[in-house]
Design an enzyme around this catalytic site. Structure first.
Site, PDB file in Angstrom:
ATOM      1  N   VAL A  65       0.816  -1.231   0.000  1.00  0.00           N
ATOM      2  CA  VAL A  65       0.000   0.000   0.000  1.00  0.00           C
ATOM      3  C   VAL A  65       0.848   1.279   0.000  1.00  0.00           C
ATOM      4  O   VAL A  65       0.341   2.345  -0.324  1.00  0.00           O
ATOM      5  CB  VAL A  65      -1.024   0.046   1.174  1.00  0.00           C
ATOM      6  CG1 VAL A  65      -2.094  -1.017   1.005  1.00  0.00           C
ATOM      7  CG2 VAL A  65      -0.351  -0.043   2.528  1.00  0.00           C
ATOM      8  N   ASN A  91      -7.509  -1.287   5.771  1.00  0.00           N
ATOM      9  CA  ASN A  91      -7.210  -2.067   6.979  1.00  0.00           C
ATOM     10  C   ASN A  91      -5.707  -2.237   7.242  1.00  0.00           C
ATOM     11  O   ASN A  91      -5.286  -2.328   8.397  1.00  0.00           O
ATOM     12  CB  ASN A  91      -7.873  -3.454   6.839  1.00  0.00           C
ATOM     13  CG  ASN A  91      -7.326  -4.460   7.828  1.00  0.00           C
ATOM     14  OD1 ASN A  91      -7.681  -4.464   8.997  1.00  0.00           O
ATOM     15  ND2 ASN A  91      -6.419  -5.323   7.371  1.00  0.00           N
ATOM     16  N   SER A 143      -7.888   3.390  16.056  1.00  0.00           N
ATOM     17  CA  SER A 143      -7.629   2.483  17.174  1.00  0.00           C
ATOM     18  C   SER A 143      -8.046   3.188  18.451  1.00  0.00           C
ATOM     19  O   SER A 143      -8.066   4.432  18.503  1.00  0.00           O
ATOM     20  CB  SER A 143      -6.128   2.173  17.252  1.00  0.00           C
ATOM     21  OG  SER A 143      -5.797   1.624  18.509  1.00  0.00           O
ATOM     22  N   TYR A 156       2.564   5.160  17.076  1.00  0.00           N
ATOM     23  CA  TYR A 156       1.381   4.428  16.598  1.00  0.00           C
ATOM     24  C   TYR A 156       0.106   5.183  16.950  1.00  0.00           C
ATOM     25  O   TYR A 156      -0.775   5.356  16.105  1.00  0.00           O
ATOM     26  CB  TYR A 156       1.376   3.026  17.208  1.00  0.00           C
ATOM     27  CG  TYR A 156       0.186   2.176  16.794  1.00  0.00           C
ATOM     28  CD1 TYR A 156       0.092   1.652  15.506  1.00  0.00           C
ATOM     29  CD2 TYR A 156      -0.839   1.893  17.703  1.00  0.00           C
ATOM     30  CE1 TYR A 156      -1.002   0.871  15.136  1.00  0.00           C
ATOM     31  CE2 TYR A 156      -1.923   1.111  17.339  1.00  0.00           C
ATOM     32  CZ  TYR A 156      -2.002   0.598  16.052  1.00  0.00           C
ATOM     33  OH  TYR A 156      -3.093  -0.172  15.689  1.00  0.00           O
ATOM     34  N   SER A 159      -0.387   8.128  14.747  1.00  0.00           N
ATOM     35  CA  SER A 159      -0.796   7.750  13.382  1.00  0.00           C
ATOM     36  C   SER A 159      -2.280   7.408  13.351  1.00  0.00           C
ATOM     37  O   SER A 159      -3.001   7.777  12.418  1.00  0.00           O
ATOM     38  CB  SER A 159       0.050   6.579  12.858  1.00  0.00           C
ATOM     39  OG  SER A 159      -0.325   5.353  13.439  1.00  0.00           O
ATOM     40  N   LYS A 160      -2.757   6.743  14.388  1.00  0.00           N
ATOM     41  CA  LYS A 160      -4.175   6.345  14.411  1.00  0.00           C
ATOM     42  C   LYS A 160      -5.077   7.537  14.766  1.00  0.00           C
ATOM     43  O   LYS A 160      -6.251   7.569  14.390  1.00  0.00           O
ATOM     44  CB  LYS A 160      -4.371   5.180  15.388  1.00  0.00           C
ATOM     45  CG  LYS A 160      -3.706   3.890  14.907  1.00  0.00           C
ATOM     46  CD  LYS A 160      -4.308   3.412  13.598  1.00  0.00           C
ATOM     47  CE  LYS A 160      -3.679   2.141  13.060  1.00  0.00           C
ATOM     48  NZ  LYS A 160      -4.293   1.686  11.803  1.00  0.00           N
ATOM     49  N   ILE A 189      -7.678  -6.684  20.040  1.00  0.00           N
ATOM     50  CA  ILE A 189      -8.233  -7.761  19.220  1.00  0.00           C
ATOM     51  C   ILE A 189      -7.153  -8.828  19.023  1.00  0.00           C
ATOM     52  O   ILE A 189      -6.008  -8.497  18.693  1.00  0.00           O
ATOM     53  CB  ILE A 189      -8.689  -7.210  17.829  1.00  0.00           C
ATOM     54  CG1 ILE A 189      -9.538  -5.935  17.977  1.00  0.00           C
ATOM     55  CG2 ILE A 189      -9.402  -8.282  17.022  1.00  0.00           C
ATOM     56  CD1 ILE A 189     -10.837  -6.074  18.730  1.00  0.00           C
TER      57      ILE A 189
HETATM   58  N1  LIG Z   1      -5.347  -6.066  16.679  1.00  0.00           N
HETATM   59  C1  LIG Z   1      -5.642  -4.995  17.402  1.00  0.00           C
HETATM   60  O1  LIG Z   1      -5.755  -5.090  18.646  1.00  0.00           O
HETATM   61  C2  LIG Z   1      -5.894  -3.661  16.746  1.00  0.00           C
HETATM   62  C3  LIG Z   1      -6.351  -2.618  17.566  1.00  0.00           C
HETATM   63  C4  LIG Z   1      -6.602  -1.368  16.981  1.00  0.00           C
HETATM   64  C5  LIG Z   1      -6.407  -1.185  15.624  1.00  0.00           C
HETATM   65  N2  LIG Z   1      -5.957  -2.216  14.858  1.00  0.00           N
HETATM   66  C6  LIG Z   1      -5.750  -1.956  13.421  1.00  0.00           C
HETATM   67  O2  LIG Z   1      -6.452  -2.926  12.668  1.00  0.00           O
HETATM   68  C7  LIG Z   1      -5.799  -3.122  11.417  1.00  0.00           C
HETATM   69  C8  LIG Z   1      -5.534  -4.619  11.222  1.00  0.00           C
HETATM   70  O3  LIG Z   1      -4.699  -5.039  12.278  1.00  0.00           O
HETATM   71  P1  LIG Z   1      -4.449  -6.568  12.653  1.00  0.00           P
HETATM   72  O4  LIG Z   1      -4.537  -6.648  14.117  1.00  0.00           O
HETATM   73  O5  LIG Z   1      -5.266  -7.473  11.807  1.00  0.00           O
HETATM   74  O6  LIG Z   1      -2.897  -6.643  12.270  1.00  0.00           O
HETATM   75  P2  LIG Z   1      -1.996  -7.837  11.683  1.00  0.00           P
HETATM   76  O7  LIG Z   1      -2.531  -9.141  12.106  1.00  0.00           O
HETATM   77  O8  LIG Z   1      -0.601  -7.451  12.029  1.00  0.00           O
HETATM   78  O9  LIG Z   1      -2.211  -7.672  10.102  1.00  0.00           O
HETATM   79  C9  LIG Z   1      -1.809  -6.514   9.447  1.00  0.00           C
HETATM   80  C10 LIG Z   1      -2.056  -6.667   7.969  1.00  0.00           C
HETATM   81  O10 LIG Z   1      -1.634  -5.463   7.301  1.00  0.00           O
HETATM   82  C11 LIG Z   1      -0.790  -5.843   6.233  1.00  0.00           C
HETATM   83  N3  LIG Z   1       0.165  -4.805   5.866  1.00  0.00           N
HETATM   84  C12 LIG Z   1       1.065  -4.170   6.651  1.00  0.00           C
HETATM   85  N4  LIG Z   1       1.787  -3.313   5.931  1.00  0.00           N
HETATM   86  C13 LIG Z   1       1.340  -3.393   4.653  1.00  0.00           C
HETATM   87  C14 LIG Z   1       1.681  -2.761   3.448  1.00  0.00           C
HETATM   88  N5  LIG Z   1       2.682  -1.853   3.393  1.00  0.00           N
HETATM   89  N6  LIG Z   1       1.001  -3.085   2.320  1.00  0.00           N
HETATM   90  C15 LIG Z   1       0.005  -4.007   2.356  1.00  0.00           C
HETATM   91  N7  LIG Z   1      -0.350  -4.651   3.474  1.00  0.00           N
HETATM   92  C16 LIG Z   1       0.302  -4.347   4.606  1.00  0.00           C
HETATM   93  C17 LIG Z   1      -0.082  -7.098   6.730  1.00  0.00           C
HETATM   94  O11 LIG Z   1       0.517  -7.795   5.646  1.00  0.00           O
HETATM   95  P3  LIG Z   1       1.865  -8.709   5.846  1.00  0.00           P
HETATM   96  O12 LIG Z   1       1.403 -10.041   6.326  1.00  0.00           O
HETATM   97  O13 LIG Z   1       2.480  -8.718   4.492  1.00  0.00           O
HETATM   98  O14 LIG Z   1       2.706  -8.005   6.875  1.00  0.00           O
HETATM   99  C18 LIG Z   1      -1.263  -7.822   7.356  1.00  0.00           C
HETATM  100  O15 LIG Z   1      -2.040  -8.456   6.385  1.00  0.00           O
HETATM  101  C19 LIG Z   1      -4.505  -2.291  11.475  1.00  0.00           C
HETATM  102  O16 LIG Z   1      -4.709  -1.064  10.814  1.00  0.00           O
HETATM  103  C20 LIG Z   1      -4.311  -2.070  12.956  1.00  0.00           C
HETATM  104  O17 LIG Z   1      -3.557  -0.909  13.245  1.00  0.00           O
HETATM  105  C21 LIG Z   1      -5.693  -3.449  15.383  1.00  0.00           C
END
Ligand SMILES: NC(=O)c1ccc[n+]([C@@H]2O[C@H](COP(=O)([O-])OP(=O)(O)OC[C@H]3O[C@@H](n4cnc5c(N)ncnc54)[C@H](OP(=O)(O)O)[C@@H]3O)[C@@H](O)[C@H]2O)c1
Length: 248
Positions: A65, A91, A143, A156, A159-160, A189
């Site tokens: 992205v 996402n 977030s 972080y 950014s959010k 999560i």
């Molecule tokens: N989990 C939580 O507690 C939580 C809480 C608040 C907000 N969020 C937000 O929710 C969203 C999803 O998080 P998640 O928990 O599912 O995280 P995750 O399990 O770490 O997955 C992140 C995803 O983003 C992809 N990604 C990262 N950099 C990228 C890039 N440059 N181009 C394309 N894809 C990229 C990763 O791909 P790769 O596998 O190639 O790295 C992966 O598929 C994020 O924006 C995160 O900040 C999560």
């Protein structure tokens, strides 16, 4: 009638975590889904299975992205193949941080490149297409720490926080074009991203949640389905917490 029947959707960062759940839920609701990942070929099989199981098209689309020209090519591919884009889910995200005083410029740039600049570029590209059809729904990922802040999370959380405000600004600017822009603000999560904080901190954090449990990717995906669907047609500019009542 399924909630997203025939809607053309793009979900970034969908090879694991919350993104993978969103793609699954979108397919189950009848959407035509473009599932983005970085590593060429890594979601071919899962997309094929989801397409078959749900009698729809789940199409892998590989790009980073932060690569603006690759993102542009991807949007052009969707335009060529479907003639429209109804939903963008920004996402993809990364969580990297350090204590104040130890944060280098490179880290700041890396996090903002993915979480903020890429999200803004994707929003620009998608809304250009959506303006022509006078409709669309864009869902960003903020977030709970982007709304409330958190010790040890300067970069972080900033950014959010930027994602939250850019969502509100874009919602105001694009409302007249029939485009809605909302964000979800997940709490804790159970994904790789959350687990990366380590077992000690994970247990410490459980006490901050009034529902006394962490959330699942599916619980976030359900909210994203709602925001993508016409069920939320009068909702824009909102930052929706999905956190089981968490006080940071
Ligand atoms: N989990 C939580 O507690 C939580 C809480 C608040 C907000 N969020 C937000 O929710 C969203 C999803 O998080 P998640 O928990 O599912 O995280 P995750 O399990 O770490 O997955 C992140 C995803 O983003 C992809 N990604 C990262 N950099 C990228 C890039 N440059 N181009 C394309 N894809 C990229 C990763 O791909 P790769 O596998 O190639 O790295 C992966 O598929 C994020 O924006 C995160 O900040 C999560």
């Amino acid at each position: 009638m399924k909630l997203l029947e025939n809607k053309v959707c793009l979900v970034t960062g969908s090879n694991r975590g919350i993104g993978a759940s969103i793609v699954k839920s979108f397919a189950e609701e009848g959407a035509v889904v473009y599932a983005n990942a970085r590593a060429e070929g890594c979601i071919d099989e899962v997309c094929e299975k989801l397409s078959k199981d749900n009698n729809t098209q789940v199409i892998p689309i590989y790009f980073d992205v932060t690569d603006e020209s690759a993102a542009k090519t991807a949007i052009m591919q969707i335009k060529k193949e479907q003639g429209r884009l109804d939903v963008l889910v920004n996402n993809a995200g990364i969580m990297k941080d350090s204590l104040i005083g130890m944060i280098g410029k490179e880290l700041m740039k890396e996090v903002f490149d993915v979480n903020v600049f890429a999200a803004m570029s994707m929003l620009q590209l998608a809304s250009k297409l959506m303006k022509r059809q006078k409709s669309g729904s864009i869902i960003n990922f903020s977030s709970i720490v982007g709304v409330n802040g958190s010790a040890g999370s300067l970069v972080y959380s900033a950014s959010k926080g930027a994602v939250a405000t850019l969502t509100k600004s874009a919602a105001k600017e694009l409302a007249g074009d029939g485009i809605r822009v909302n964000a979800v603000a997940p709490g804790m999560i159970e994904t790789d991203l959350f687990k990366s904080i380590g077992p000690e901190k994970i247990e410490e954090n459980r006490d901050k949640i009034f529902m006394k449990r962490f959330g699942t990717p599916e619980e976030v995906a359900d909210v994203v389905v709602f925001l993508a669907s016409d069920q939320s047609r009068y909702i824009t500019g909102q930052i929706i917490g999905v956190d089981g009542m968490t006080i940071m």
